[in-house]
Design a protein around this motif. Structure first.
Motif, PDB file in Angstrom:
ATOM      1  N   GLY A 391       0.792  -1.232   0.000  1.00 20.58           N
ATOM      2  CA  GLY A 391       0.000   0.000   0.000  1.00 20.58           C
ATOM      3  C   GLY A 391       0.816   1.268   0.000  1.00 20.58           C
ATOM      4  N   GLN A 392       2.143   1.157   0.150  1.00 24.04           N
ATOM      5  CA  GLN A 392       2.989   2.347   0.160  1.00 24.04           C
ATOM      6  C   GLN A 392       3.534   2.638  -1.236  1.00 24.04           C
ATOM      7  N   ALA A 393       3.777   3.917  -1.507  1.00 23.21           N
ATOM      8  CA  ALA A 393       4.435   4.333  -2.749  1.00 23.21           C
ATOM      9  C   ALA A 393       5.161   5.639  -2.481  1.00 23.21           C
ATOM     10  N   VAL A 394       6.276   5.846  -3.164  1.00 22.45           N
ATOM     11  CA  VAL A 394       6.993   7.117  -3.121  1.00 22.45           C
ATOM     12  C   VAL A 394       6.556   7.935  -4.325  1.00 22.45           C
ATOM     13  N   THR A 395       6.083   9.151  -4.087  1.00 20.99           N
ATOM     14  CA  THR A 395       5.547   9.981  -5.168  1.00 20.99           C
ATOM     15  C   THR A 395       6.454  11.137  -5.564  1.00 20.99           C
ATOM     16  N   GLN A 396       7.331  11.569  -4.676  1.00 14.55           N
ATOM     17  CA  GLN A 396       8.206  12.702  -4.966  1.00 14.55           C
ATOM     18  C   GLN A 396       9.370  12.678  -3.987  1.00 14.55           C
ATOM     19  N   ALA A 397      10.547  13.142  -4.413  1.00 16.68           N
ATOM     20  CA  ALA A 397      11.706  13.150  -3.521  1.00 16.68           C
ATOM     21  C   ALA A 397      12.572  14.361  -3.807  1.00 16.68           C
ATOM     22  N   TRP A 398      13.398  14.738  -2.834  1.00 13.71           N
ATOM     23  CA  TRP A 398      14.328  15.848  -2.992  1.00 13.71           C
ATOM     24  C   TRP A 398      15.617  15.529  -2.238  1.00 13.71           C
ATOM     25  N   ASN A 399      16.703  16.129  -2.696  1.00 15.24           N
ATOM     26  CA  ASN A 399      18.050  15.919  -2.140  1.00 15.24           C
ATOM     27  C   ASN A 399      18.555  14.488  -2.318  1.00 15.24           C
ATOM     28  N   ALA A 400      17.930  13.740  -3.211  1.00  9.61           N
ATOM     29  CA  ALA A 400      18.397  12.403  -3.569  1.00  9.61           C
ATOM     30  C   ALA A 400      17.741  12.018  -4.891  1.00  9.61           C
ATOM     31  N   THR A 401      18.402  11.116  -5.618  1.00 14.74           N
ATOM     32  CA  THR A 401      17.800  10.532  -6.829  1.00 14.74           C
ATOM     33  C   THR A 401      17.168   9.213  -6.415  1.00 14.74           C
ATOM     34  N   VAL A 402      15.856   9.166  -6.492  1.00 12.28           N
ATOM     35  CA  VAL A 402      15.116   8.017  -5.973  1.00 12.28           C
ATOM     36  C   VAL A 402      14.435   7.282  -7.130  1.00 12.28           C
ATOM     37  N   ALA A 403      14.619   5.953  -7.151  1.00 10.65           N
ATOM     38  CA  ALA A 403      13.988   5.103  -8.164  1.00 10.65           C
ATOM     39  C   ALA A 403      13.289   3.944  -7.458  1.00 10.65           C
ATOM     40  N   THR A 404      12.177   3.525  -8.012  1.00 10.73           N
ATOM     41  CA  THR A 404      11.453   2.369  -7.466  1.00 10.73           C
ATOM     42  C   THR A 404      11.283   1.311  -8.540  1.00 10.73           C
ATOM     43  N   SER A 405      11.342   0.080  -8.118  1.00 18.06           N
ATOM     44  CA  SER A 405      11.087  -1.066  -8.994  1.00 18.06           C
ATOM     45  C   SER A 405      10.221  -2.031  -8.189  1.00 18.06           C
ATOM     46  N   GLY A 406       8.926  -2.009  -8.486  1.00 13.27           N
ATOM     47  CA  GLY A 406       8.009  -2.771  -7.656  1.00 13.27           C
ATOM     48  C   GLY A 406       7.989  -2.170  -6.260  1.00 13.27           C
ATOM     49  N   SER A 407       8.285  -2.967  -5.254  1.00 12.77           N
ATOM     50  CA  SER A 407       8.313  -2.460  -3.885  1.00 12.77           C
ATOM     51  C   SER A 407       9.721  -2.035  -3.449  1.00 12.77           C
ATOM     52  N   ALA A 408      10.727  -2.239  -4.300  1.00 13.24           N
ATOM     53  CA  ALA A 408      12.111  -1.900  -3.953  1.00 13.24           C
ATOM     54  C   ALA A 408      12.394  -0.432  -4.266  1.00 13.24           C
ATOM     55  N   VAL A 409      12.983   0.277  -3.303  1.00  9.68           N
ATOM     56  CA  VAL A 409      13.324   1.690  -3.470  1.00  9.68           C
ATOM     57  C   VAL A 409      14.834   1.853  -3.336  1.00  9.68           C
TER      58      VAL A 409
END
Length: 448
Positions: A391-409
């Motif tokens: 049920g969790q998702a990352v929608t926006q980030a700052w001060n880092a380059t963030v990538a998701t693949s399925g549930s892995a961040v």
């Protein structure tokens, strides 16, 4: 006898009037209002502005800026609008107010066309600014809990600054006569810096002109306020007289003759004064930009200082209770932060640890922050990984380059925060969505 009865009758009316005044003290309390020196919400909870200025009228497509400054911790945004005299006209006020509310920000709306009137030939008068507010009244009435009306930016220049008192008094009177119940903000003359002390010496006159007693004065602090003494003396005068004040704009000391921002931040925090730093992005002189090209992942020296430094926004901002934040709100339970185990140094002793913290949480959404700390040796880069709960998702980030693949961040440092000395730390943040349980995950940190 008749004269005595008239006298008694007059006395009775005075008593009745005093009772009526006593039982109805809060005409202004339809929303944000002043009580003494303090801005409070309709429920009586003090509200201290911690935010930035956003040059909306020149960058109307940058509506993502509202979410960006909120994600960095702001509770207020001062939005630059145009009356049509020099810029605009800004006819998108309903959308601006909606963006502020969606992002849980108190909205200070200002007409910028008045800047330097009397010295700047193209500038609008305060009376013309009021006409603009009247044209936008339909979008503003009913928003008193969310919106502050800053009648006109820096409304008088350095030529005949004394005209400010009469012009400001007339503008406030006209706003009230046209049914505006909002908290009004009025800027100082001298391009906002009041170096001739016209606002300071006439503050009580301005406050008394407001039939609703709901006006806050605003000082803009730039090079005139380049010493701690100049700043503290000015603020002391307002505090001693019990006058409400905010620091509506200020910059930073990028050279020896510029504003002493460290004193401003410390004094504002100590005195409970609101501040709104200039400005998010898009300045002609980019030294005052907080975000390079409106990118929250590319904060400048000024941006890092105002958001992440001591007495800065992240450390001192409290969300308005009208959004459910602040100490009297009833926020959703926030999980207890967990700290990842300190890793065993690898790769020549280079290692890092990462801590996860939920900064704020609301129905369906939350703001997270991760602190990365170098081990016993300096590092030149870091990578943090974790697994999202169901049920969790990352929608926006700052001060880092963030990538998701399925549930892995996977979060990697950006150019300016990868190199950390032994034991030094940096933070990055993100917005996320959740359903079910907003679990705090274990983290893994690797360094290079």
């Amino acid at each position: 006898m008749k004269r005595r009865l008239l006298t008694l009758g007059a006395a009775f009316l005075v008593v009745v009037a005093s009772v009526l005044v006593f039982v109805k003290p809060a005409d202004a309390a339809v929303g944000l209002h002043v009580e003494g020196r303090t801005i409070v919400e309709a429920n009586g909870q003090p509200f201290v502005m911690r935010g930035v200025n956003h040059p909306h009228v020149w960058y109307t497509g940058r509506t993502d800026s509202f979410a960006d400054v909120k994600a960095l911790g702001a509770n207020t945004v001062r939005v630059v609008l145009g009356s049509g005299k020099r810029w605009g006209p800004s006819t998108d006020v309903p959308n601006v107010v909606s963006l502020c509310k969606q992002n849980r920000l108190i909205c200070v709306l200002e007409v910028h066309d008045t800047t330097g009137y009397g010295e700047e030939g193209a500038a609008a008068s305060l009376d013309e600014a009021v006409d603009y507010w009247i044209s936008q009244k339909g979008a503003l009435v009913g928003q008193e809990g969310y919106v502050v009306i800053n009648i006109g930016n820096e409304p008088i220049g350095n030529v005949d600054a004394g005209q400010w008192t009469a012009a400001t008094t007339a503008a406030i009177t006209k706003m009230r006569a046209n049914g505006f119940a909002h908290l009004l903000m009025v800027d100082a003359p001298n391009w906002g810096q009041d170096w001739q002390f016209v606002m300071r010496d006439n503050a009580q006159t301005i406050l008394d002109a407001d039939s609703r007693h709901n006006t806050v004065l605003s000082i803009h602090m730039y090079a005139v306020f380049h010493t701690a003494a100049a700043i503290t003396d000015y603020l002391d005068r307002f505090e001693a007289n019990g006058w409400p004040l905010v620091i509506g704009e200020f910059g930073w000391r990028f050279n020896a003759n510029e504003v002493d921002h460290e004193t401003i931040l410390a004094e504002a925090q100590a005195r409970g004064l609101g501040y709104l730093a200039w400005s998010w992005s898009g300045n002609t002189d980019p030294i005052l930009d907080m975000a390079t090209d409106f990118d929250p992942a590319r904060l400048t020296t000024w941006g890092q200082r105002i958001f992440n430094g001591a007495n800065g926004i992240k450390a001192t901002a409290s969300e308005a209770t009208i959004f459910g934040g602040g100490p009297t709100g009833t926020p959703s339970p926030i999980p207890t932060p967990t700290k990842s185990p300190t890793p065993t140094p690898t790769g020549g002793g280079k290692a890092c640890a990462a801590d996860y913290r939920v900064v704020g949480q609301w129905a369906g959404g939350f703001q997270g922050e991760i602190r990365v700390t170098a081990g016993d040796s300096a590092i030149s880069g870091w990578t943090v990984t974790w697994t999202l709960a169901s049920g969790q998702a990352v929608t926006q980030a700052w001060n880092a380059t963030v990538a998701t693949s399925g549930s892995a961040v996977t979060a990697r440092n950006v150019s300016y925060n990868g190199s950390l000395g032994a034991g030094a730390a940096t933070t990055f943040g993100f917005l996320g969505s959740w359903s079910g349980t907003n679990a705090v995950p274990p983290l893994s940190c690797t360094a290079s």
